[in-house]
Design an enzyme around this catalytic site. Sequence first.
Site, mmCIF file in Angstrom:
data_model
loop_
_atom_site.group_PDB
_atom_site.id
_atom_site.type_symbol
_atom_site.label_atom_id
_atom_site.label_comp_id
_atom_site.label_asym_id
_atom_site.label_seq_id
_atom_site.Cartn_x
_atom_site.Cartn_y
_atom_site.Cartn_z
ATOM 1 N N PRO A 176 16.740 -28.884 -25.522
ATOM 2 C CA PRO A 176 16.043 -27.987 -24.571
ATOM 3 C C PRO A 176 16.098 -28.575 -23.160
ATOM 4 C CG PRO A 176 14.458 -29.212 -25.900
ATOM 5 C CD PRO A 176 15.805 -29.552 -26.444
ATOM 6 N N ASP A 229 16.454 -33.655 -21.250
ATOM 7 C CA ASP A 229 16.199 -33.218 -22.624
ATOM 8 C C ASP A 229 14.688 -33.286 -22.838
ATOM 9 O OD1 ASP A 229 15.882 -32.892 -25.346
ATOM 10 O OD2 ASP A 229 17.549 -34.211 -25.902
ATOM 11 N N HIS A 230 14.062 -32.120 -22.979
ATOM 12 C CA HIS A 230 12.597 -32.068 -23.042
ATOM 13 C C HIS A 230 12.044 -32.697 -24.321
ATOM 14 C CE1 HIS A 230 8.858 -31.057 -21.325
ATOM 15 N NE2 HIS A 230 9.176 -29.880 -20.802
ATOM 16 N N ARG A 231 12.900 -32.956 -25.295
ATOM 17 C CA ARG A 231 12.438 -33.638 -26.505
ATOM 18 C C ARG A 231 12.113 -35.098 -26.204
ATOM 19 N NH1 ARG A 231 17.550 -32.300 -30.228
ATOM 20 N NH2 ARG A 231 18.480 -33.203 -28.338
ATOM 21 N N VAL A 232 12.704 -35.629 -25.130
ATOM 22 C CA VAL A 232 12.554 -37.045 -24.789
ATOM 23 C C VAL A 232 11.803 -37.236 -23.481
ATOM 24 C CG1 VAL A 232 13.801 -39.209 -24.403
ATOM 25 C CG2 VAL A 232 14.764 -37.482 -25.936
#
Length: 419
Positions: A220, A391-394
Amino acid sequence: MAEIIRMPKLSDTMTEGTVAAWHKKVGDKVKSGELLAEIETDKATMEFESYNDGVLLHIGIEKGQSAKVDSVLAIIGKEGEDISALLASADAPAAAAPAPAPAPAPAAAPAPAPAPVAAAVAAPAPVAVSAPASNGRVKASPLAKKIAEDKGIDISRVAGSGDGGRIVKRDVETFTPAAASAAPVYFSAPAGTESYTEESVSQMRKTIARRLAESKFSAPHFYLTMDIDMDNAMAARAQLNASGEMKVSFNDMVIKASAMALRKHPKINSSWLGDTIRYNQHVHIGVAVAVDEGLLVPVVRFADGKGLAQINHEVKEYAQKAKNKKLQPQDWEGNTFTISNLGMFGIEEFTAIINPPDACILAVGGIRQIPVVKNGAVVPGNMMKVTLSCDHRVVDGATGAAFLQTLKSYLESPVLMLG
């Protein structure tokens, strides 16, 4: 006893390879360590040496054909040896490269061809194709390549006079810039005639498409853009280059500033691994380099500990190796952060797709002179836009913004990078 030579896995991401050239033919004697073939991988065209002594009894993948890793590439054994049983028992996928079709068909995939295939709908329109290339690969003798490299000549612009259009020594020695007219002409159809060209997709382009599609649709992305005042950076660069002791570019300064900023923001220098997040304690910066077939990302290792002159030298060397398809796996593996700079092409601002396994990529635009307010007065300013894809996961928005603030501080006060 005859032995099967299989398509090697020459890079960590390679799933199939294309035979760019054979340096031996069936019936030739082969010694261990001799150059057997050139294999086009997803990153570069690499030389493949034989590790057997004997006679080349069978070629399983012809020049220009593609096949999966571990497919039967060749068989080497004793002269006259019967290999029919060995071939019958070889459990290998077939080479994925049918013969060139006589004319393009909309319902069928384009077949690999030695040069771009042109077709006209209204009337046949010949397309001049005189560049000595096969599927984007230049056919040239090793000596011709060496002379071209020494003279700084783009060998893809040289017309070959050897067998099958192969470039030989005399072609390079007599080449002049005017010979560029020998490049392929793609828009030579008469007015009012529909026409097009088709080329088979290279291993490099296939890999770029796959990896970036996976990145775009699985990570994302979000984007943060910031303006950076480059007045001080421009002055510092001019002084450094005027000294004669080093030559640096603005891109070198961005790499150095990014590397130092990553020290302070380890979450930006990280990777999403599914069940874990890897926070890299080393800084390996991938630098996007455009080549004819796509994009390569050689890596400046431990960039935070290198000076501007060393970074400049490495980037120039990598760029030349990338254009000559001389990059090796160790040159492009291990990046922890990536920079893509299109400023030299006049691009003011853009967003980039994250380069796996990184969590972020920095897109750098060109420096533009615009009116700015300083000390209450409107004065000319030199501004550069950078956009961080995250990367919005990180990475969260505040983390990305803090990294950009640190990057900005280094570029606006470049003396901090020289200490």
